[in-house]
Design an enzyme around this catalytic site. Structure first.
Site: not given
Length: 422
Positions: A90, A144, A164, A194, A244
């Site tokens: 990440r 995700n 989500c 998102h 987002y």
């Protein structure tokens, strides 16, 4: 009833456990299996999970295992919440795209594509193993990028629903502003995972009064501050975009910010170290306050509602925001696109509710990101530099061939160990 959580060693898991314990009448679990290859971490999380169940008087049995096949065997539902490559991957997703002046984020843009390429093959392997041992089990995906992962699972014929926590977060926030119970708030939630907008906020159900204009008039400053968007943007849109959307509506501003502060991955990694120390305390028997900063708020309640409805308990909420096939709900998208909308959920799965006509301002962006997701999934399934390049070129946050070329090279270089074809 038996549930298995793959990625059960996540620091998120006590949030899930707390929901299972509090809402045991909605979802009566007899056995909960936490599956994770990280044995030491799994035992810390598992120990706290058992103490939470005991404190709240839940009679269910909690099992921890690193054996995936044993953990999923006989499960009525399998929840996926894994992170391939961990926080180290990440950290890379959030940093190398910035070198090209593109946003670095784990689910959006080039970083999101990298995560999809690492994740889809692993999830599909897990799902095949679930199908071999108990083909009737539902797979609930919280991993995700949820939209792409859910589409991969559905395309492969699995009984899958994507989940989500963005919608339930808005529901809780708006309920607090209105001074009513969350169950009384029905969102007109539309988009892709998102990439969503709250176009209505109705009282009591899909036919109730729409109070979104009132919310924006009376609480617009607070909502805008939470989203980190100017109040006048919300007033002109007349809807509430998910946070987002800031990556799209204020892309260059976000890139400047990200270049001058530690990555979110670094912040989360530090939080995780603190949380795991806490989880090891034998006196701790509730989720710590720090967990609220980790992310995933209300995930447990959404997961309980969804699992209860899918497994036929009848105790879940009548309508839930989920990720599922479009099937004509949004006529400007292909039927096999995965959308995130309100749906009626039962043992046969979700049925999306009708959606009013979508403003071209949102429909156009949805269509472009859907095209990107098509290409991203193709790249995840087939591999190869050209397919990665095509997906990046299609993404509205990249869109230039020089950027797409450079980002393709960076993506492959940083993820080679996770890409069999590389």
């Amino acid at each position: 009833m038996k549930l298995a959580v793959v990625g059960g060693g996540s620091t998120y898991t006590p949030e899930l456990i707390d929901g299972f314990a509090r809402l045991r009448d909605t979802l009566p679990i007899e056995e909960l299996v936490l599956v994770d290859p990280a044995h030491e971490r799994l035992e810390l999380v598992g120990g706290l999970a058992r103490r939470i169940f005991a404190k709240q008087g839940h009679g269910g049995r909690i099992v921890t295992t690193s054996d995936l096949d044993a953990g999923i065997e006989g499960a009525d539902a399998v929840l996926l919440q894994l992170r391939v490559g961990g926080q180290a991957a990440r950290e890379q997703d959030e940093t190398w795209p910035l070198e090209c002046g593109c946003v670095g984020q784990e689910t959006t843009g080039a970083g999101g594509l990298a995560k999809a390429l690492r994740t889809v093959p692993v999830v599909l392997d897990i799902a095949e193993r679930v199908r071999r041992t108990n083909p009737g089990a539902w797979i609930i995906d919280f991993t995700n990028p949820v939209g792409i992962v859910t589409r991969a699972l559905l395309q492969a014929g699995h009984k899958t629903v994507g989940l989500c926590n963005v919608a339930i977060g808005f529901q809780r926030k708006f309920a607090g502003m209105l001074g009513i119970a969350p169950a009384e708030v029905h969102l007109g939630h539309v988009g892709l995972n998102h990439l969503t907008w709250e176009t209505e906020v109705r009282l009591g159900g899909p036919e109730g009064e729409n109070v979104l204009p009132k919310l924006l008039a009376e609480h617009g400053d607070a909502i805008a501050a939470d989203l980190r968007l100017p109040r006048d943007v919300l007033d002109r849109l007349g809807v509430v975009p998910s946070y987002y959307l800031r990556y799209f509506y204020a892309h260059d501003e976000v890139v400047r910010e990200l270049r001058t502060k530690p990555s979110r991955a670094a912040e989360v990694a530090e939080m995780e170290r603190e949380l795991l120390k806490m989880y090891g305390d034998p006196e701790l028997d509730e989720k710590p306050a720090l967990l609220a900063r980790r992310g995933g708020a209300y995930y447990s309640e959404a997961a309980v509602d969804l699992a209860a409805s899918l497994l036929g308990g009848g105790a879940g909420s009548p309508y839930q925001v989920v990720n599922t096939y479009n099937k004509g709900t949004l006529p400007f998208l292909p039927d096999d696109a995965v959308i995130e909308v309100q749906a009626a959920v039962g043992p046969k799965g979700p049925t999306p509710l009708p959606v009013p006509s979508v403003d071209p301002l949102y429909a156009g962006l949805m269509a472009q990101v859907t095209a990107y997701e098509d290409l991203a999934l193709e790249a995840a399934l087939r591999g190869g530099r050209d397919l990665v390049f095509r997906a990046l070129l299609a993404h509205p946050l990249v869109g230039q061939y020089a950027y797409a070329d450079a980002l393709t090279d960076q993506l492959i270089a940083h993820n080679r160990e996770h890409l069999a074809w590389a």
